[in-house]
Design a protein around this motif. Structure first.
Motif, PDB file in Angstrom:
ATOM      1  N   VAL A 109       0.883  -1.168   0.000  1.00  6.21           N
ATOM      2  CA  VAL A 109       0.000   0.000   0.000  1.00  6.21           C
ATOM      3  C   VAL A 109       0.919   1.215   0.000  1.00  6.21           C
ATOM      4  O   VAL A 109       1.512   1.551   1.038  1.00  6.21           O
ATOM      5  CB  VAL A 109      -0.930  -0.004   1.236  1.00  6.21           C
ATOM      6  CG1 VAL A 109      -1.820   1.228   1.234  1.00  6.21           C
ATOM      7  CG2 VAL A 109      -1.744  -1.281   1.296  1.00  6.21           C
ATOM      8  N   PRO A 110       1.077   1.854  -1.150  1.00  2.00           N
ATOM      9  CA  PRO A 110       2.036   2.961  -1.238  1.00  2.00           C
ATOM     10  C   PRO A 110       1.842   4.046  -0.184  1.00  2.00           C
ATOM     11  O   PRO A 110       2.815   4.614   0.306  1.00  2.00           O
ATOM     12  CB  PRO A 110       1.807   3.519  -2.656  1.00  2.00           C
ATOM     13  CG  PRO A 110       1.312   2.348  -3.424  1.00  2.00           C
ATOM     14  CD  PRO A 110       0.460   1.567  -2.444  1.00  2.00           C
ATOM     15  N   GLU A 111       0.595   4.330   0.189  1.00  2.00           N
ATOM     16  CA  GLU A 111       0.316   5.402   1.153  1.00  2.00           C
ATOM     17  C   GLU A 111       0.853   5.097   2.552  1.00  2.00           C
ATOM     18  O   GLU A 111       1.106   6.016   3.335  1.00  2.00           O
ATOM     19  CB  GLU A 111      -1.189   5.669   1.239  1.00  2.00           C
ATOM     20  CG  GLU A 111      -1.802   6.208  -0.040  1.00  2.00           C
ATOM     21  CD  GLU A 111      -2.073   5.123  -1.103  1.00  2.00           C
ATOM     22  OE1 GLU A 111      -2.289   5.492  -2.266  1.00  2.00           O
ATOM     23  OE2 GLU A 111      -2.050   3.923  -0.779  1.00  2.00           O
ATOM     24  N   THR A 112       1.018   3.828   2.894  1.00  2.00           N
ATOM     25  CA  THR A 112       1.475   3.477   4.240  1.00  2.00           C
ATOM     26  C   THR A 112       2.814   2.738   4.254  1.00  2.00           C
ATOM     27  O   THR A 112       3.371   2.503   5.324  1.00  2.00           O
ATOM     28  CB  THR A 112       0.426   2.595   4.947  1.00  2.00           C
ATOM     29  OG1 THR A 112       0.232   1.398   4.185  1.00  2.00           O
ATOM     30  CG2 THR A 112      -0.890   3.339   5.113  1.00  2.00           C
ATOM     31  N   PHE A 113       3.332   2.399   3.095  1.00  3.06           N
ATOM     32  CA  PHE A 113       4.532   1.567   3.021  1.00  3.06           C
ATOM     33  C   PHE A 113       5.720   2.164   3.771  1.00  3.06           C
ATOM     34  O   PHE A 113       6.353   1.492   4.588  1.00  3.06           O
ATOM     35  CB  PHE A 113       4.907   1.292   1.561  1.00  3.06           C
ATOM     36  CG  PHE A 113       6.190   0.534   1.409  1.00  3.06           C
ATOM     37  CD1 PHE A 113       6.230  -0.822   1.684  1.00  3.06           C
ATOM     38  CD2 PHE A 113       7.355   1.174   1.031  1.00  3.06           C
ATOM     39  CE1 PHE A 113       7.416  -1.527   1.574  1.00  3.06           C
ATOM     40  CE2 PHE A 113       8.542   0.482   0.910  1.00  3.06           C
ATOM     41  CZ  PHE A 113       8.572  -0.880   1.178  1.00  3.06           C
ATOM     42  N   ILE A 114       6.058   3.419   3.505  1.00  5.57           N
ATOM     43  CA  ILE A 114       7.224   4.037   4.147  1.00  5.57           C
ATOM     44  C   ILE A 114       7.055   4.066   5.660  1.00  5.57           C
ATOM     45  O   ILE A 114       7.976   3.718   6.402  1.00  5.57           O
ATOM     46  CB  ILE A 114       7.490   5.453   3.591  1.00  5.57           C
ATOM     47  CG1 ILE A 114       7.939   5.365   2.131  1.00  5.57           C
ATOM     48  CG2 ILE A 114       8.523   6.196   4.432  1.00  5.57           C
ATOM     49  CD1 ILE A 114       9.250   4.635   1.904  1.00  5.57           C
ATOM     50  N   ASN A 115       5.894   4.460   6.147  1.00  5.61           N
ATOM     51  CA  ASN A 115       5.675   4.480   7.596  1.00  5.61           C
ATOM     52  C   ASN A 115       5.812   3.088   8.192  1.00  5.61           C
ATOM     53  O   ASN A 115       6.370   2.924   9.282  1.00  5.61           O
ATOM     54  CB  ASN A 115       4.312   5.079   7.935  1.00  5.61           C
ATOM     55  CG  ASN A 115       4.328   6.591   7.849  1.00  5.61           C
ATOM     56  OD1 ASN A 115       5.379   7.210   7.907  1.00  5.61           O
ATOM     57  ND2 ASN A 115       3.167   7.182   7.707  1.00  5.61           N
ATOM     58  N   ASN A 116       5.313   2.076   7.485  1.00  3.07           N
ATOM     59  CA  ASN A 116       5.435   0.702   7.978  1.00  3.07           C
ATOM     60  C   ASN A 116       6.895   0.281   8.059  1.00  3.07           C
ATOM     61  O   ASN A 116       7.327  -0.304   9.067  1.00  3.07           O
ATOM     62  CB  ASN A 116       4.653  -0.262   7.088  1.00  3.07           C
ATOM     63  CG  ASN A 116       3.158  -0.068   7.183  1.00  3.07           C
ATOM     64  OD1 ASN A 116       2.654   0.510   8.137  1.00  3.07           O
ATOM     65  ND2 ASN A 116       2.437  -0.529   6.184  1.00  3.07           N
TER      66      ASN A 116
END
Length: 147
Positions: free
Chosen positions: A118-125
């Motif tokens: 999920v690009p919108e949450t990937f970095i935060n994850n």
């Protein structure tokens, strides 16, 4: 912990991404590059192992199901080599059955992210998982608090 990813959050960090699926590889590469990471890619575990030795990345994201050398074999080879055994590895996989994460962590993966991405949450994850790596957490904390 919530992060506000910035274009210098992972600035100059070498990151190895191993995945035999071109679409997944491209998405992960693009998202990490948006945070300043220098991405090295591989399409299987054997190529990934060679690039881990050569580039000494700060961390690795690795698929599990790949040709030639799968993610499990890659992890074993990486962790038994003195040159690469301390590099944190996060499994990035479609294997999302109950117990899969525990198996991955028990095998030596630092942690486990499931596909689809999920690009919108990937970095935060990814950043949340990296905050559990003592060798990376302090630097990440200083970069996120200064943002």
């Amino acid at each position: 912990m919530a992060f506000a990813p910035s274009e210098d959050l992972l600035k100059n960090w070498s990151v190895l991404v191993i995945d035999d699926e071109a679409d997944s590889l491209e998405v992960v590469q693009t998202l990490l590059e948006m945070c300043g990471a220098i991405i090295v890619t591989a399409k299987n575990g054997q190529e990934g192992l060679e690039k881990a030795i050569q580039h000494q990345p700060r961390f690795i994201l690795s698929d599990l199901s790949m040709p030639e050398m799968n993610g499990w074999q890659f992890l074993h080879a990486l962790k038994t080599d003195v040159r690469t055994r301390d590099i944190p590895v996060i499994a990035l996989t479609a294997h999302a059955m109950q117990g899969d994460r525990d198996l991955g962590v028990a095998a030596g993966f630092h942690n486990y992210l499931t596909k689809p991405l999920v690009p919108e949450t990937f970095i935060n994850n990814v950043l949340t998982l990296l905050m559990d790596v003592p060798s990376l957490a302090e630097e990440l904390a200083s970069r996120t608090s200064g943002a």
